[in-house]
Scaffold this motif. Structure first.
Motif, mmCIF file in Angstrom:
data_model
loop_
_atom_site.group_PDB
_atom_site.id
_atom_site.type_symbol
_atom_site.label_atom_id
_atom_site.label_comp_id
_atom_site.label_asym_id
_atom_site.label_seq_id
_atom_site.Cartn_x
_atom_site.Cartn_y
_atom_site.Cartn_z
ATOM 1 N N LYS A 1 -3.999 6.942 3.971
ATOM 2 C CA LYS A 1 -4.981 8.023 4.088
ATOM 3 C C LYS A 1 -6.421 7.539 3.939
ATOM 4 C CE LYS A 1 -4.305 9.508 -0.740
ATOM 5 N NZ LYS A 1 -3.952 10.675 -1.596
ATOM 6 N N TYR A 2 -6.596 6.285 3.473
ATOM 7 C CA TYR A 2 -7.942 5.726 3.336
ATOM 8 C C TYR A 2 -8.197 4.561 4.292
ATOM 9 C CZ TYR A 2 -7.646 8.240 -1.132
ATOM 10 O OH TYR A 2 -7.483 9.208 -2.102
ATOM 11 N N ARG A 3 -7.179 4.132 5.011
ATOM 12 C CA ARG A 3 -7.269 2.881 5.768
ATOM 13 C C ARG A 3 -8.331 2.918 6.863
ATOM 14 N NH1 ARG A 3 -1.574 1.047 7.026
ATOM 15 N NH2 ARG A 3 -1.583 0.824 4.749
ATOM 16 N N ASP A 4 -8.560 4.082 7.466
ATOM 17 C CA ASP A 4 -9.559 4.168 8.536
ATOM 18 C C ASP A 4 -10.972 3.877 8.033
ATOM 19 O OD1 ASP A 4 -7.641 4.765 10.385
ATOM 20 O OD2 ASP A 4 -8.011 6.932 10.394
ATOM 21 N N ALA A 5 -11.179 3.981 6.728
ATOM 22 C CA ALA A 5 -12.509 3.730 6.166
ATOM 23 C C ALA A 5 -12.746 2.247 5.899
ATOM 24 C CB ALA A 5 -12.690 4.517 4.870
ATOM 25 N N PHE A 6 -11.728 1.408 6.118
ATOM 26 C CA PHE A 6 -11.830 -0.027 5.856
ATOM 27 C C PHE A 6 -11.782 -0.825 7.154
ATOM 28 C CE2 PHE A 6 -10.760 1.543 1.744
ATOM 29 C CZ PHE A 6 -11.134 0.584 0.814
ATOM 30 N N THR A 7 -12.596 -1.872 7.213
ATOM 31 C CA THR A 7 -12.528 -2.852 8.294
ATOM 32 C C THR A 7 -12.600 -4.236 7.669
ATOM 33 O OG1 THR A 7 -14.938 -2.760 8.594
ATOM 34 C CG2 THR A 7 -13.588 -1.369 10.042
ATOM 35 N N THR A 8 -12.097 -5.223 8.379
ATOM 36 C CA THR A 8 -12.167 -6.586 7.858
ATOM 37 C C THR A 8 -13.601 -7.092 7.947
ATOM 38 O OG1 THR A 8 -11.552 -7.462 10.020
ATOM 39 C CG2 THR A 8 -9.779 -7.111 8.426
ATOM 40 N N VAL B 1 -5.774 -7.642 2.695
ATOM 41 C CA VAL B 1 -6.276 -6.590 1.802
ATOM 42 C C VAL B 1 -6.238 -5.239 2.508
ATOM 43 C CG1 VAL B 1 -8.331 -5.703 0.636
ATOM 44 C CG2 VAL B 1 -7.691 -8.108 0.382
ATOM 45 N N LYS B 2 -6.670 -5.196 3.757
ATOM 46 C CA LYS B 2 -6.669 -3.928 4.495
ATOM 47 C C LYS B 2 -5.257 -3.366 4.619
ATOM 48 C CE LYS B 2 -8.039 -1.602 8.740
ATOM 49 N NZ LYS B 2 -8.646 -1.697 10.085
ATOM 50 N N ALA B 3 -4.274 -4.242 4.771
ATOM 51 C CA ALA B 3 -2.888 -3.789 4.895
ATOM 52 C C ALA B 3 -2.401 -3.103 3.625
ATOM 53 C CB ALA B 3 -1.982 -4.970 5.232
ATOM 54 N N LEU B 4 -3.069 -3.366 2.508
ATOM 55 C CA LEU B 4 -2.672 -2.774 1.229
ATOM 56 C C LEU B 4 -3.423 -1.484 0.914
ATOM 57 C CD1 LEU B 4 -2.494 -6.055 -0.878
ATOM 58 C CD2 LEU B 4 -0.562 -4.668 -0.092
ATOM 59 N N ASP C 1 0.128 -6.378 -5.710
ATOM 60 C CA ASP C 1 0.027 -6.981 -4.379
ATOM 61 C C ASP C 1 -1.428 -7.281 -4.025
ATOM 62 O OD1 ASP C 1 2.748 -6.850 -4.107
ATOM 63 O OD2 ASP C 1 2.742 -5.044 -2.852
ATOM 64 N N LEU C 2 -2.341 -6.421 -4.462
ATOM 65 C CA LEU C 2 -3.761 -6.675 -4.211
ATOM 66 C C LEU C 2 -4.202 -7.942 -4.934
ATOM 67 C CD1 LEU C 2 -6.507 -5.838 -3.065
ATOM 68 C CD2 LEU C 2 -6.848 -4.432 -5.119
ATOM 69 N N PHE D 1 -15.946 0.323 4.607
ATOM 70 C CA PHE D 1 -15.806 -0.615 3.498
ATOM 71 C C PHE D 1 -15.290 -1.940 4.057
ATOM 72 C CE2 PHE D 1 -14.933 3.323 0.799
ATOM 73 C CZ PHE D 1 -16.208 3.331 0.245
ATOM 74 N N ASP D 2 -16.102 -2.983 3.954
ATOM 75 C CA ASP D 2 -15.662 -4.304 4.413
ATOM 76 C C ASP D 2 -15.860 -5.364 3.337
ATOM 77 O OD1 ASP D 2 -18.409 -4.476 4.455
ATOM 78 O OD2 ASP D 2 -18.555 -5.324 6.469
ATOM 79 N N ARG D 3 -16.144 -4.907 2.119
ATOM 80 C CA ARG D 3 -16.306 -5.793 0.972
ATOM 81 C C ARG D 3 -15.517 -5.234 -0.208
ATOM 82 N NH1 ARG D 3 -18.036 -8.409 4.409
ATOM 83 N NH2 ARG D 3 -19.980 -9.595 4.596
#
Length: 269
Positions: free
Chosen positions: A260-267, A253-256, A169-170, A223-225
């Motif tokens: 448990k790691y999603r809070d560390a990612f932003t668009t 990408v963030k939706a994937l 999916d990624l 993480f935004d890259r």
């Protein structure tokens, strides 16, 4: 080195039974091995660790940054990898030298150069990547990539791809932008637009299967890259070297990202 000496001793003993004429190559090998001078400076002066060694059989270098040394558990992992890589190189080079002597062809010293760098150091994670250069006696060496993310809260090392719920999916989520960026870089290296003719090295490649995934940050907080490190032959001929595609983290990408790691990612932009 003990393995090499044992093999050489056995080889010399067997050769002696076959006559003095056949003993010369192994004798030369034994002499070269006996006179090999290993130099293994360990530079660790507050700027990371750099271990290098050079013998008649191989040349070795392994380097990692200060940020790794600042985390004892992570440093232990890297030191273990350093030890294993050098032991493996030493064993392979010794076996290759013996094989070259037995089959009467020139032995070319092996080499391994590993350099780890920080991709991003954010509050919850440390992202690192490395490029290996390895040579094992062939026409040329080869570049290989590796990557690691250290979870500072649970004190665990993981591969960047493990932060996502699905590799397939990624790949689908980034494919369009990835292929466009890859063709742009191909055109820059080749001096002409990429022809959409279905030929080798002109088609797009699977972003995940053919790349080492890394995660980066432009803001120092999240993480935004997302990056894709591509070794030789995967996207172009050897002469074109490596490729690197970097994309902003999109909503898809963030939706994937695993919950448990999603809070560390932003668009990203």
């Amino acid at each position: 080195m003990k393995t090499l000496v044992s093999l050489l001793s056995l080889s010399l003993a067997l050769t002696a039974c076959n006559g003095a004429k056949d003993a010369a190559p192994d004798a030369q090998t034994a002499e070269a091995t006996a006179t090999a001078k290993a130099q293994s400076p360990d530079e660790s002066d507050g700027g990371g660790r750099n271990v290098s060694a050079k013998t008649d059989d191989y040349e070795f270098s392994y380097e990692y940054p200060q940020q790794v040394q600042n985390i004892p558990e992570l440093e232990a992992i890297f030191d273990s990898r350093l030890h294993d890589k050098r032991e493996e190189l030493q064993k392979q080079a010794a076996e290759a030298r013996v094989d070259a002597a037995k089959n009467d062809y020139p032995f070319r010293p092996y080499s391994l150069d590993v350099e780890w760098d920080v991709v991003a150091d954010i509050p919850a994670f440390l992202s690192l990547s490395s490029e290996y250069y390895t040579y094992t006696g062939g026409a040329h060496g080869m570049a290989v990539f590796d990557a690691l993310v250290w979870d500072k809260q649970v004190k665990k090392a993981l591969e960047p791809i493990e932060m996502f719920t699905s590799s397939a999916d990624l790949a689908d989520a980034v494919r369009s932008d990835y292929c466009a960026q890859l063709d742009k870089e191909r055109a820059e290296k080749r001096g002409e637009p990429v022809k959409d003719d279905g030929s080798m090295f002109n088609d797009c490649i699977d972003p995940v299967e053919n790349s080492m995934i890394i995660v980066g940050s432009s803001n120092g907080e999240t993480f935004d890259r997302i990056g894709f490190l591509i070794p030789p032959y995967n996207a172009g001929p050897y002469a074109e070297g490596t490729y690197e595609v970097t994309l902003p983290v999109s909503a898809a990408v963030k939706a994937l990202v695993s919950p448990k790691y999603r809070d560390a990612f932003t668009t990203g932009d």
